[in-house]
Design an enzyme around this catalytic site. Structure first.
Site, mmCIF file in Angstrom:
data_model
loop_
_atom_site.group_PDB
_atom_site.id
_atom_site.type_symbol
_atom_site.label_atom_id
_atom_site.label_comp_id
_atom_site.label_asym_id
_atom_site.label_seq_id
_atom_site.Cartn_x
_atom_site.Cartn_y
_atom_site.Cartn_z
ATOM 1 N N LYS A 32 0.848 -1.199 0.000
ATOM 2 C CA LYS A 32 0.000 0.000 0.000
ATOM 3 C C LYS A 32 0.876 1.239 0.000
ATOM 4 C CE LYS A 32 -2.202 1.919 3.631
ATOM 5 N NZ LYS A 32 -2.554 3.319 3.819
ATOM 6 N N ASP A 59 -3.456 4.379 -2.043
ATOM 7 C CA ASP A 59 -4.431 4.861 -1.061
ATOM 8 C C ASP A 59 -4.425 6.384 -1.044
ATOM 9 O OD1 ASP A 59 -6.022 5.211 1.191
ATOM 10 O OD2 ASP A 59 -4.471 4.601 2.613
ATOM 11 N N LYS A 61 -7.491 8.223 -1.599
ATOM 12 C CA LYS A 61 -8.820 8.661 -1.113
ATOM 13 C C LYS A 61 -9.338 9.881 -1.869
ATOM 14 C CE LYS A 61 -8.064 7.010 3.638
ATOM 15 N NZ LYS A 61 -6.617 6.693 3.622
ATOM 16 N N ASP A 64 -13.731 14.722 -5.129
ATOM 17 C CA ASP A 64 -13.829 16.006 -5.835
ATOM 18 C C ASP A 64 -15.054 15.911 -6.750
ATOM 19 O OD1 ASP A 64 -13.195 18.507 -7.126
ATOM 20 O OD2 ASP A 64 -11.092 18.171 -6.628
ATOM 21 N N THR A 119 -12.272 6.356 10.277
ATOM 22 C CA THR A 119 -12.356 5.869 11.667
ATOM 23 C C THR A 119 -11.997 6.974 12.663
ATOM 24 O OG1 THR A 119 -10.192 4.915 11.304
ATOM 25 C CG2 THR A 119 -12.035 3.405 11.287
ATOM 26 N N ARG A 211 2.850 -1.177 10.801
ATOM 27 C CA ARG A 211 3.928 -1.299 11.785
ATOM 28 C C ARG A 211 4.219 -2.691 12.320
ATOM 29 N NH1 ARG A 211 1.348 3.674 14.745
ATOM 30 N NH2 ARG A 211 -0.403 2.648 13.692
#
Ligand code: C5P
Length: 235
Positions: A32, A59, A61, A64, A119, A211
């Protein structure tokens, strides 16, 4: 259905991400690439990682007006990425325009995944700032259904929501789930987490893991453990 582990390469420079990927000799993880790396290193980093044989979830996002998103998606599609995303809040017209822009001349296209409510947005901020008064779970499911009806392939969601998304939108609608931690691992800033095995059992199609792999003492071993747990090898 091709379930897989997607490694969130949240690095800020080309050198860092390439030296991380150099650790992998025998496998080519699905990678990603987020805003930080894309804006810092530019589209060439996508071409370079793709040329090394990795699949890529870009990624960014997008959100518009439909025409702008359509044109931007056309550019991303030409980078030969495998998965891209946008905000379902851009509404059906934007999602349909995105699909049009993504579709290549030969009819193929990357998977298109929607972000429902971030989130980081909670009930209180959604009511106060967005004036959306419905319960947040209902809003998330409504956005997922809207994305499905617009022709998208799936949503990014918490692994805790993946089962419900499949109930509402069908088993074939993909759930891409961050917030995954090893049972014996550090949760970091993720609050609601699941192990790779739990994410498999609840029906996540792709888990996005950063991570626990990138910051591990042995990232390749951590990646293999994560893939084995998620894919249920040995069970
Ligand atoms: O390091 P960690 O495993 O927490 O990384 C998870 C990845 O998934 C990060 O790239 C993070 O930005 C992303 N993500 C998330 N929660 C969301 C959406 C995306 O953690 N709701």
């Amino acid at each position: 259905m091709s379930r897989d582990v997607i490694v969130a390469c949240d690095f800020s420079s080309r050198e860092q991400v390439l030296s991380f990927l150099d650790l992998f000799e025998d496998e080519k993880p699905f990678v990603k690439i987020g805003m930080e790396l894309f804006y810092g290193a530019g589209p060439d980093i996508v071409r370079e990682i793709k040329a090394r044989g990795h699949r890529i979830f870009l990624d960014l996002k997008l959100h518009d007006i439909p025409n702008t998103v359509k044109k931007a998606m056309h550019v991303l599609s030409s980078l030969d990425v495998d998965m891209v995303n946008l905000h379902a809040a851009g509404t059906t017209a934007m999602m349909q325009a995105a699909l049009e822009g993504l579709t290549r001349e030969d009819g193929t296209r990357p998977l298109l995944i929607a972000v429902t409510q971030l989130t980081s947005t909670d009930q209180e901020s959604m009511e106060r700032d967005l004036l959306i008064k419905e319960p947040i779970d209902k809003v998330v499911m409504h956005y997922a259904e809207t994305a499905k009806n617009a022709g998208l392939d799936g949503v990014v969601c918490s692994p805790l929501e993946a089962g419900k998304v499949h109930e509402v939108c069908g088993e074939g609608f993909l759930t891409v789930t961050p917030g995954v931690r090893f049972a014996d691992g550090d949760k970091g800033d993720q609050k609601r987490v699941m192990t790779p095995a739990e994410a498999r059992r609840i029906g996540s199609d792709y888990i996005v893991v950063g991570r626990p792999i990138t910051a591990a003492a042995d990232p390749v071993a951590a990646y293999r453990r994560c893939a084995a747990e998620f894919l249920g090898e040995g069970e």
